[in-house]
Design a protein around this motif. Structure first.
Motif, mmCIF file in Angstrom:
data_model
loop_
_atom_site.group_PDB
_atom_site.id
_atom_site.type_symbol
_atom_site.label_atom_id
_atom_site.label_comp_id
_atom_site.label_asym_id
_atom_site.label_seq_id
_atom_site.Cartn_x
_atom_site.Cartn_y
_atom_site.Cartn_z
ATOM 1 N N VAL A 1 0.848 -1.197 0.000
ATOM 2 C CA VAL A 1 0.000 0.000 0.000
ATOM 3 C C VAL A 1 0.879 1.241 0.000
ATOM 4 O O VAL A 1 1.863 1.323 0.733
ATOM 5 N N TRP A 2 0.536 2.204 -0.882
ATOM 6 C CA TRP A 2 1.312 3.445 -0.951
ATOM 7 C C TRP A 2 1.266 4.164 0.394
ATOM 8 O O TRP A 2 0.232 4.145 1.076
ATOM 9 N N TRP A 3 2.369 4.878 0.723
ATOM 10 C CA TRP A 3 2.497 5.499 2.043
ATOM 11 C C TRP A 3 1.402 6.529 2.298
ATOM 12 O O TRP A 3 0.869 6.615 3.406
ATOM 13 N N TRP A 4 1.058 7.298 1.282
ATOM 14 C CA TRP A 4 0.073 8.347 1.504
ATOM 15 C C TRP A 4 -1.340 7.769 1.628
ATOM 16 O O TRP A 4 -2.217 8.378 2.256
ATOM 17 N N VAL A 5 -1.569 6.595 1.053
ATOM 18 C CA VAL A 5 -2.856 5.914 1.242
ATOM 19 C C VAL A 5 -2.961 5.434 2.693
ATOM 20 O O VAL A 5 -4.022 5.520 3.312
ATOM 21 N N ASP A 6 -1.842 4.928 3.213
ATOM 22 C CA ASP A 6 -1.815 4.555 4.638
ATOM 23 C C ASP A 6 -2.081 5.769 5.523
ATOM 24 O O ASP A 6 -2.786 5.677 6.541
ATOM 25 N N LEU A 7 -1.521 6.905 5.107
ATOM 26 C CA LEU A 7 -1.618 8.119 5.924
ATOM 27 C C LEU A 7 -3.056 8.616 6.060
ATOM 28 O O LEU A 7 -3.452 9.138 7.100
ATOM 29 N N ILE A 8 -3.851 8.462 4.984
ATOM 30 C CA ILE A 8 -5.214 9.031 5.015
ATOM 31 C C ILE A 8 -6.259 8.030 5.510
ATOM 32 O O ILE A 8 -7.452 8.360 5.515
ATOM 33 N N GLN A 9 -5.839 6.836 5.922
ATOM 34 C CA GLN A 9 -6.824 5.846 6.360
ATOM 35 C C GLN A 9 -7.745 6.362 7.473
ATOM 36 O O GLN A 9 -8.968 6.253 7.368
ATOM 37 N N PRO A 10 -7.204 6.935 8.568
ATOM 38 C CA PRO A 10 -8.124 7.423 9.620
ATOM 39 C C PRO A 10 -9.045 8.525 9.115
ATOM 40 O O PRO A 10 -10.228 8.565 9.469
ATOM 41 N N ILE A 11 -8.502 9.428 8.270
ATOM 42 C CA ILE A 11 -9.334 10.527 7.750
ATOM 43 C C ILE A 11 -10.430 9.972 6.850
ATOM 44 O O ILE A 11 -11.583 10.409 6.880
ATOM 45 N N GLY A 12 -10.064 8.983 6.021
ATOM 46 C CA GLY A 12 -11.035 8.409 5.093
ATOM 47 C C GLY A 12 -12.204 7.748 5.795
ATOM 48 O O GLY A 12 -13.331 7.759 5.290
ATOM 49 N N VAL A 13 -11.937 7.164 6.967
ATOM 50 C CA VAL A 13 -13.026 6.527 7.720
ATOM 51 C C VAL A 13 -14.095 7.550 8.086
ATOM 52 O O VAL A 13 -15.295 7.341 7.855
ATOM 53 N N TYR A 14 -13.662 8.686 8.634
ATOM 54 C CA TYR A 14 -14.627 9.681 9.093
ATOM 55 C C TYR A 14 -15.135 10.560 7.943
ATOM 56 O O TYR A 14 -16.142 11.261 8.108
ATOM 57 N N ALA A 15 -14.474 10.499 6.789
ATOM 58 C CA ALA A 15 -14.991 11.221 5.628
ATOM 59 C C ALA A 15 -16.326 10.634 5.170
ATOM 60 O O ALA A 15 -17.124 11.319 4.532
#
Length: 251
Positions: free
Chosen positions: A95-109
């Motif tokens: 998994v790309w690093w920036w995709v890992d980075l936005i995982q918590p944000i994506g959940v609440y999006a």
């Protein structure tokens, strides 16, 4: 069941890519015989690029038109963007690093996406003039999106699924292999609705997404006083019959 969903997603992907490509090609070939930029319009191509950026990134026209709809549209579109980017983890290994980075944000999006959809649906039901011009397809599109969001949130917060198996299924599809898909109701409902959305996208109003880039009222330069606007197809027309005067330059 895994084979059925594999075939469904192959068909949906082909329809989405080919159908959208054909519509975009049709938009590109559609002539724009008149200069019709919406004022105040930029007078240079750089200004048009800047205008399109504001239109796509900040929904400038909608902001000027109706602030409440703008809020709901921003919540829905940017929430959906983050959710889609978060879903890239199912198609990449590692998994790309920036995709890992936005995982918590994506959940609440997903909550923002749900709030935006709820507001847009409520507007169509409550506002009389919007309700008058709304067609059944408008409600169906919103209901389809709501179904996708609610089923996705259900899998995250209420009915956890085997996401590793789901990822193996999609990574397998990318290599033309059919791996086992978890036969859990949440997964099947969510993926089924997503496949339906992919199939109807090229024939629905959702095509406003690529269509905005071909709208002459947004993409034309306001230079009608400096240059005569002549479409490519108009320049190839035969000369006027004898006896009919040519229009004077600038009139």
């Amino acid at each position: 069941m895994s084979t059925l969903y594999a075939v469904l997603f192959y068909v949906a992907t082909v329809i989405l890519i080919v159908g959208t490509g054909m519509k975009v090609a049709r938009y590109a070939r559609t002539p724009a015989p008149l200069k019709i930029p919406v004022s105040p319009a930029p007078r240079t191509k750089r200004g048009v690029w800047f205008r399109m950026f504001r239109e796509v990134a900040f929904f400038q026209s909608l902001f000027k038109s109706n602030r409440w709809i703008w809020v709901f549209a921003v919540l829905f579109h940017f929430g959906m963007l983050l959710v889609l980017l978060r879903h890239l983890r199912y198609f990449t290994q590692p998994v790309w690093w920036w995709v890992d980075l936005i995982q918590p944000i994506g959940v609440y999006a997903s909550f923002a996406m749900l709030a935006g959809l709820g507001g847009l649906l409520l507007r169509r039901i409550v506002v009389p003039r919007i309700r008058y011009i709304s067609s059944p397809s408008d409600y169906l599109m919103l209901a389809l999106f709501l179904g996708i969001v609610i089923s996705g949130m259900g899998m995250k917060f209420l009915m956890p699924v085997d996401i590793l198996a789901v990822k193996q299924f999609f990574l397998g599809l990318m290599r033309f292999q059919i791996n086992e898909l978890p036969a859990q109701p949440g997964v099947l409902i969510h993926l089924g609705l997503v496949a339906i959305l992919m199939i109807i996208f090229p024939i629905s109003k959702l095509l406003h997404a690529p269509g905005v880039f071909f709208a002459p009222s947004r993409t034309q330069v306001d230079n009608a006083r400096e240059f005569r606007h002549l479409s490519a197809w108009a320049s190839q027309l035969p000369p006027l019959p004898e006896g009919i005067p040519e229009p004077e330059e600038g009139k």
